[in-house]
Design a protein around this motif. Structure first.
Motif, PDB file in Angstrom:
ATOM      1  N   GLY A 157       0.825  -1.200   0.000  1.00 27.78           N
ATOM      2  CA  GLY A 157       0.000   0.000   0.000  1.00 27.78           C
ATOM      3  C   GLY A 157       0.858   1.249   0.000  1.00 27.78           C
ATOM      4  N   ALA A 158       0.239   2.375   0.352  1.00 23.70           N
ATOM      5  CA  ALA A 158       0.941   3.652   0.330  1.00 23.70           C
ATOM      6  C   ALA A 158       2.156   3.651   1.252  1.00 23.70           C
ATOM      7  N   LEU A 159       2.012   3.016   2.404  1.00 23.23           N
ATOM      8  CA  LEU A 159       3.130   2.941   3.339  1.00 23.23           C
ATOM      9  C   LEU A 159       4.321   2.217   2.717  1.00 23.23           C
ATOM     10  N   SER A 160       4.060   1.109   2.035  1.00 24.44           N
ATOM     11  CA  SER A 160       5.124   0.345   1.379  1.00 24.44           C
ATOM     12  C   SER A 160       5.840   1.208   0.348  1.00 24.44           C
ATOM     13  N   VAL A 161       5.064   1.902  -0.478  1.00 24.50           N
ATOM     14  CA  VAL A 161       5.634   2.719  -1.545  1.00 24.50           C
ATOM     15  C   VAL A 161       6.453   3.863  -0.973  1.00 24.50           C
ATOM     16  N   TRP A 162       5.916   4.535   0.038  1.00 22.57           N
ATOM     17  CA  TRP A 162       6.599   5.685   0.634  1.00 22.57           C
ATOM     18  C   TRP A 162       7.967   5.291   1.184  1.00 22.57           C
ATOM     19  N   LEU A 163       8.034   4.197   1.920  1.00 20.75           N
ATOM     20  CA  LEU A 163       9.315   3.790   2.490  1.00 20.75           C
ATOM     21  C   LEU A 163      10.271   3.262   1.429  1.00 20.75           C
ATOM     22  N   GLN A 164       9.777   2.387   0.570  1.00 17.92           N
ATOM     23  CA  GLN A 164      10.667   1.753  -0.399  1.00 17.92           C
ATOM     24  C   GLN A 164      11.129   2.701  -1.495  1.00 17.92           C
ATOM     25  N   SER A 165      10.465   3.840  -1.628  1.00 16.95           N
ATOM     26  CA  SER A 165      10.905   4.834  -2.599  1.00 16.95           C
ATOM     27  C   SER A 165      12.145   5.578  -2.124  1.00 16.95           C
ATOM     28  N   GLN A 166      12.447   5.481  -0.824  1.00 13.78           N
ATOM     29  CA  GLN A 166      13.568   6.237  -0.276  1.00 13.78           C
ATOM     30  C   GLN A 166      14.555   5.399   0.528  1.00 13.78           C
ATOM     31  N   ALA A 167      14.232   4.144   0.741  1.00 10.31           N
ATOM     32  CA  ALA A 167      15.056   3.340   1.642  1.00 10.31           C
ATOM     33  C   ALA A 167      14.948   1.869   1.285  1.00 10.31           C
ATOM     34  N   THR A 168      15.914   1.105   1.752  1.00  4.61           N
ATOM     35  CA  THR A 168      15.794  -0.345   1.711  1.00  4.61           C
ATOM     36  C   THR A 168      15.260  -0.781   3.069  1.00  4.61           C
ATOM     37  N   VAL A 169      14.316  -1.697   3.064  1.00  2.00           N
ATOM     38  CA  VAL A 169      13.643  -2.117   4.289  1.00  2.00           C
ATOM     39  C   VAL A 169      13.800  -3.625   4.446  1.00  2.00           C
ATOM     40  N   GLU A 170      14.166  -4.036   5.637  1.00  2.79           N
ATOM     41  CA  GLU A 170      14.447  -5.452   5.880  1.00  2.79           C
ATOM     42  C   GLU A 170      13.898  -5.880   7.234  1.00  2.79           C
ATOM     43  N   ILE A 171      13.178  -7.003   7.251  1.00  3.09           N
ATOM     44  CA  ILE A 171      12.795  -7.619   8.519  1.00  3.09           C
ATOM     45  C   ILE A 171      13.972  -8.455   8.999  1.00  3.09           C
ATOM     46  N   LEU A 172      14.481  -8.133  10.169  1.00  2.87           N
ATOM     47  CA  LEU A 172      15.679  -8.787  10.679  1.00  2.87           C
ATOM     48  C   LEU A 172      15.369 -10.036  11.500  1.00  2.87           C
ATOM     49  N   ARG A 173      14.273  -9.980  12.251  1.00  7.98           N
ATOM     50  CA  ARG A 173      13.934 -11.100  13.131  1.00  7.98           C
ATOM     51  C   ARG A 173      12.492 -10.964  13.602  1.00  7.98           C
ATOM     52  N   ILE A 174      11.814 -12.094  13.698  1.00 10.37           N
ATOM     53  CA  ILE A 174      10.461 -12.129  14.255  1.00 10.37           C
ATOM     54  C   ILE A 174      10.559 -12.463  15.732  1.00 10.37           C
ATOM     55  N   LEU A 175       9.804 -11.736  16.563  1.00  8.49           N
ATOM     56  CA  LEU A 175       9.865 -11.926  18.006  1.00  8.49           C
ATOM     57  C   LEU A 175       8.543 -12.486  18.519  1.00  8.49           C
ATOM     58  N   PRO A 176       8.582 -13.602  19.230  1.00 10.81           N
ATOM     59  CA  PRO A 176       7.350 -14.154  19.794  1.00 10.81           C
ATOM     60  C   PRO A 176       6.871 -13.342  20.987  1.00 10.81           C
ATOM     61  N   ARG A 177       5.627 -13.514  21.338  1.00 10.65           N
ATOM     62  CA  ARG A 177       5.021 -12.778  22.449  1.00 10.65           C
ATOM     63  C   ARG A 177       5.716 -13.064  23.775  1.00 10.65           C
ATOM     64  N   GLU A 178       6.274 -14.254  23.895  1.00 10.40           N
ATOM     65  CA  GLU A 178       6.822 -14.703  25.179  1.00 10.40           C
ATOM     66  C   GLU A 178       8.070 -13.942  25.631  1.00 10.40           C
ATOM     67  N   VAL A 179       8.701 -13.161  24.743  1.00 10.20           N
ATOM     68  CA  VAL A 179       9.939 -12.483  25.131  1.00 10.20           C
ATOM     69  C   VAL A 179       9.664 -11.116  25.743  1.00 10.20           C
ATOM     70  N   PHE A 180       8.371 -10.799  25.978  1.00 13.63           N
ATOM     71  CA  PHE A 180       7.994  -9.510  26.556  1.00 13.63           C
ATOM     72  C   PHE A 180       7.255  -9.696  27.874  1.00 13.63           C
ATOM     73  N   TRP A 181       7.352  -8.659  28.699  1.00 13.36           N
ATOM     74  CA  TRP A 181       6.569  -8.582  29.935  1.00 13.36           C
ATOM     75  C   TRP A 181       6.003  -7.182  30.059  1.00 13.36           C
ATOM     76  N   PRO A 182       4.688  -7.076  30.264  1.00 14.13           N
ATOM     77  CA  PRO A 182       3.661  -8.119  30.167  1.00 14.13           C
ATOM     78  C   PRO A 182       3.580  -8.674  28.738  1.00 14.13           C
ATOM     79  N   ARG A 183       3.038  -9.865  28.612  1.00 14.03           N
ATOM     80  CA  ARG A 183       2.992 -10.516  27.313  1.00 14.03           C
ATOM     81  C   ARG A 183       1.949  -9.854  26.420  1.00 14.03           C
TER      82      ARG A 183
END
Length: 342
Positions: free
Chosen positions: A181-207
């Motif tokens: 969508g628009a968000l994807s276009v806006w960011l990718q038009s000016q930057a490279t975007v990378e997901i580095l790691r997915i974090l599960p709910r369990e690594v936070f407090w409160p969950r």
């Protein structure tokens, strides 16, 4: 670079400290603390901070990430909206001479950054030191913060942040997918975007109720230079996704209503080499840039100036490109961090 000798902020440590000062994680600030300290190390490392860098952190929380950033950077400016958390962080970060704590809302409304925060960043960037964003971002401000930072004349070199997994998917989405969508276009038009790691709910407090992700947005000046008029492109992209299932010709006619007639729109599409029967969600970032430039070159300058004044007066049109596809808009949670933002 300075080091802090305060205790490791494990779950038991945080719970004890909160009990000592009589506070709890606050729902309205979405305070979900990243209690896997190895992941905090990963986030700091992925930010690629050098000894000359000035780092902005939004959401100080208890300062656990701040400590790690301070050991790497020339200066860390960390912003916290919660007064009780700001005070606690001050105690945890005592002795770190290269950390500046600010009690403030980093956003002055949805569409602009706090001038005071930017002034502090500018102060420490004397001699044009590089600057970066590294933070576990509160979900409710993640999109407008990233958008506003990327709209600056001199944006951060990189933004390495923890955000909601759903939002991360939209940042990296490709044309023709449901998340694009628009968000994807806006960011990718000016930057490279990378997901580095997915974090599960369990690594936070409160969950939290959702998964999170580490994301890096690497600004690329050469990419931005293809755009030309950044403000015009910003509004154009948003307008083209208001009805994402329309054909490009119909969407473009709606976007330039009163500025271009149908024959002119047909000429613009032909000039940009775009099939009018395609949909906006199928266009690549490069095609959006080409189409935007073709439209701007066709519209009389006086008409553009008039449209700009209307947009400035109308908050419904002067919106960030992610308005219609921002998961944070419907999510009241916002991690005010040291923590992540689930």
């Amino acid at each position: 670079m300075t080091e802090n000798r305060s205790p490791r902020q494990t779950l038991s440590y945080l719970q004890r400290r909160f009990a000592e000062v009589g506070i709890r994680p606050r729902v309205q600030y979405g305070q979900n603390f990243l209690i896997d300290l190895n992941l905090l190390d990963v986030l700091a490392a992925e930010a690629r901070i050098g000894p000359d860098d000035v780092v902005l952190e939004v959401g100080t929380g208890t300062g656990s990430l701040t400590q790690r950033l301070a050991a790497l950077a020339a200066q860390v400016i960390t912003v916290e909206i919660d007064q009780a958390m700001h005070q606690l962080a001050g105690e945890e970060l005592a002795g770190l001479s290269n950390v500046t704590l600010i009690l403030a809302d980093v956003l002055e409304g949805k569409h602009r950054l706090d001038a005071g925060v930017l002034a502090v960043v500018a102060h420490y960037r004397e001699a044009r030191r590089p600057w970066k964003l590294a933070a576990n971002l509160p979900y409710a401000i993640a999109t407008p913060l990233i958008m506003n930072l990327l709209a600056l004349d001199d944006p951060p070199e990189s933004m390495t942040v923890t955000i909601q997994k759903e939002l991360a998917d939209r940042l990296v989405a490709r044309p023709g997918t449901k998340d694009y969508g628009a968000l994807s276009v806006w960011l990718q038009s000016q930057a490279t975007v990378e997901i580095l790691r997915i974090l599960p709910r369990e690594v936070f407090w409160p969950r939290p109720k959702v998964s999170s992700a580490f994301v890096r947005v690497q600004y690329d000046r050469q990419l931005r230079e293809r755009i030309g008029d950044l403000a015009f492109f910003h509004r154009f992209v948003r307008s083209m996704f208001l009805h994402r299932r329309k054909f490009v010709r119909a969407e473009l006619l709606s976007a330039v209503k009163g500025l271009l007639d149908k024959p002119a729109v047909d000429r613009v599409l032909a000039e940009a080499g775009i099939d009018p029967q395609r949909r906006a969600e199928q266009l690549s970032v490069a095609e959006f840039i080409s189409l935007s430039r073709a439209v701007q070159q066709t519209i009389p300058p006086a008409a553009i100036e008039y449209a700009d004044r209307d947009a400035d007066d109308d908050p419904a049109t002067d919106d960030d490109p992610a308005t219609d596809d921002d998961p944070a808009a419907d999510n009241g949670s916002a991690a005010d961090d040291n923590s992540a933002a689930p």
